[in-house]
Design a protein around this motif. Sequence first.
Motif, PDB file in Angstrom:
ATOM      1  N   GLN A   4       0.635  -1.520  -0.154  1.00  0.00           N
ATOM      2  CA  GLN A   4       0.112  -0.126  -0.020  1.00  0.00           C
ATOM      3  C   GLN A   4       0.818   0.784   0.190  1.00  0.00           C
ATOM      4  N   THR A   5       0.450   2.411  -1.092  1.00  0.00           N
ATOM      5  CA  THR A   5       0.959   3.086  -1.254  1.00  0.00           C
ATOM      6  C   THR A   5      -0.207   4.170  -0.627  1.00  0.00           C
ATOM      7  N   PRO A   6       0.547   5.644  -0.587  1.00  0.00           N
ATOM      8  CA  PRO A   6      -1.127   6.908  -0.349  1.00  0.00           C
ATOM      9  C   PRO A   6      -1.166   6.880  -1.221  1.00  0.00           C
ATOM     10  N   ALA A   7      -0.797   6.974  -2.486  1.00  0.00           N
ATOM     11  CA  ALA A   7      -1.793   6.808  -3.982  1.00  0.00           C
ATOM     12  C   ALA A   7      -2.515   5.655  -3.892  1.00  0.00           C
ATOM     13  N   ASP A   8      -2.796   4.392  -3.274  1.00  0.00           N
ATOM     14  CA  ASP A   8      -3.485   3.402  -3.214  1.00  0.00           C
ATOM     15  C   ASP A   8      -4.270   4.070  -1.785  1.00  0.00           C
ATOM     16  N   GLU A   9      -4.678   4.609  -1.005  1.00  0.00           N
ATOM     17  CA  GLU A   9      -5.109   4.959  -0.458  1.00  0.00           C
ATOM     18  C   GLU A   9      -6.149   6.254  -0.314  1.00  0.00           C
ATOM     19  N   PRO A  10      -7.391   6.701  -0.722  1.00  0.00           N
ATOM     20  CA  PRO A  10      -8.049   7.806  -1.401  1.00  0.00           C
ATOM     21  C   PRO A  10      -8.286   9.225  -0.410  1.00  0.00           C
ATOM     22  N   ALA A  11      -8.098   9.825  -0.007  1.00  0.00           N
ATOM     23  CA  ALA A  11      -8.255  10.511   1.134  1.00  0.00           C
ATOM     24  C   ALA A  11     -10.197  10.398   1.789  1.00  0.00           C
ATOM     25  N   ALA A  12      -9.646  10.174   3.008  1.00  0.00           N
ATOM     26  CA  ALA A  12     -11.244  10.408   3.552  1.00  0.00           C
ATOM     27  C   ALA A  12     -11.665  11.186   4.381  1.00  0.00           C
ATOM     28  N   ASP A  13     -12.609  11.932   3.484  1.00  0.00           N
ATOM     29  CA  ASP A  13     -13.391  13.445   4.495  1.00  0.00           C
ATOM     30  C   ASP A  13     -14.126  12.625   5.927  1.00  0.00           C
ATOM     31  N   GLN A  14     -15.217  11.788   4.987  1.00  0.00           N
ATOM     32  CA  GLN A  14     -16.473  10.901   6.711  1.00  0.00           C
ATOM     33  C   GLN A  14     -16.030   9.416   6.863  1.00  0.00           C
ATOM     34  N   PRO A  15     -16.401   9.800   8.155  1.00  0.00           N
ATOM     35  CA  PRO A  15     -16.049   8.186   8.501  1.00  0.00           C
ATOM     36  C   PRO A  15     -16.602   7.214   7.489  1.00  0.00           C
ATOM     37  N   GLY A  16     -17.250   7.559   6.971  1.00  0.00           N
ATOM     38  CA  GLY A  16     -18.035   5.675   5.973  1.00  0.00           C
ATOM     39  C   GLY A  16     -17.122   5.703   4.585  1.00  0.00           C
ATOM     40  N   ASP A  17     -16.615   6.720   4.551  1.00  0.00           N
ATOM     41  CA  ASP A  17     -15.641   7.013   3.182  1.00  0.00           C
ATOM     42  C   ASP A  17     -14.369   6.083   3.027  1.00  0.00           C
ATOM     43  N   GLU A  18     -14.118   6.284   4.516  1.00  0.00           N
ATOM     44  CA  GLU A  18     -12.476   6.024   4.660  1.00  0.00           C
ATOM     45  C   GLU A  18     -12.960   4.041   4.843  1.00  0.00           C
ATOM     46  N   HIS A  19     -14.057   4.307   5.674  1.00  0.00           N
ATOM     47  CA  HIS A  19     -13.786   2.365   4.856  1.00  0.00           C
ATOM     48  C   HIS A  19     -14.530   1.813   3.473  1.00  0.00           C
ATOM     49  N   ALA A  20     -14.822   2.438   3.210  1.00  0.00           N
ATOM     50  CA  ALA A  20     -15.075   1.559   1.836  1.00  0.00           C
ATOM     51  C   ALA A  20     -13.682   2.140   1.029  1.00  0.00           C
ATOM     52  N   ALA A  21     -13.254   2.663   1.017  1.00  0.00           N
ATOM     53  CA  ALA A  21     -11.830   3.078   0.834  1.00  0.00           C
ATOM     54  C   ALA A  21     -10.755   1.674   1.113  1.00  0.00           C
ATOM     55  N   ARG A  22     -11.241   1.521   2.301  1.00  0.00           N
ATOM     56  CA  ARG A  22      -9.940   0.542   3.270  1.00  0.00           C
ATOM     57  C   ARG A  22     -10.355  -1.038   1.771  1.00  0.00           C
ATOM     58  N   SER A  23     -12.049  -1.038   1.998  1.00  0.00           N
ATOM     59  CA  SER A  23     -12.327  -2.241   1.106  1.00  0.00           C
ATOM     60  C   SER A  23     -12.099  -2.747   0.031  1.00  0.00           C
ATOM     61  N   ARG A  24     -12.063  -0.908  -1.491  1.00  0.00           N
ATOM     62  CA  ARG A  24     -11.216  -0.869  -2.246  1.00  0.00           C
ATOM     63  C   ARG A  24     -10.195  -1.789  -2.137  1.00  0.00           C
ATOM     64  N   VAL A  25      -9.451  -1.614  -1.245  1.00  0.00           N
ATOM     65  CA  VAL A  25      -7.799  -1.466  -1.200  1.00  0.00           C
ATOM     66  C   VAL A  25      -7.645  -3.243  -0.698  1.00  0.00           C
ATOM     67  N   THR A  26      -8.388  -3.480  -0.111  1.00  0.00           N
ATOM     68  CA  THR A  26      -8.707  -4.846   0.414  1.00  0.00           C
ATOM     69  C   THR A  26      -8.795  -5.802  -0.756  1.00  0.00           C
ATOM     70  N   ALA A  27      -9.483  -5.492  -1.284  1.00  0.00           N
ATOM     71  CA  ALA A  27     -10.424  -5.660  -2.822  1.00  0.00           C
ATOM     72  C   ALA A  27      -9.141  -6.101  -3.145  1.00  0.00           C
ATOM     73  N   ARG A  28      -8.564  -5.127  -3.622  1.00  0.00           N
ATOM     74  CA  ARG A  28      -7.702  -5.387  -4.717  1.00  0.00           C
ATOM     75  C   ARG A  28      -6.252  -6.024  -4.301  1.00  0.00           C
TER      76      ARG A  28
END
Length: 104
Positions: A4-28
């Motif tokens: 994982q690099t900082p580019a892999d993790e999109p910026a999270a503005d809200q708690p729900g966005d952070e969970h979705a971002a982690r799910s995408r990273v995990t799926a990849r």
Amino acid sequence: MTDQTPADEPAADQPGDEHAARSRVTARAVARLKAENNTLRDRLARQSATIEELTSFKTLALSRIAAQHEEITRVRSSQPDPDTPPVARLTPVPGRSQTIGSCS
């Protein structure tokens, strides 16, 4: 081990966005690991086939060497037949008493 690099993790503005971002990273990561696993399984299958071929070749080579050894032992230990000329001596070919060519 994750790549994982900082580019892999999109910026999270809200708690729900952070969970979705982690799910995408995990799926990849899961998809990448599955692809790597398939590659390794194919490689293992090729190596197993090669090992089987080499084992067969080794067995064949050893059996041929053993047969040659037995033949050499048999030839060396056999009692010569009085009517058979020794192996090291060549018998002349009838009708070929002259040397042909520049060897004279």
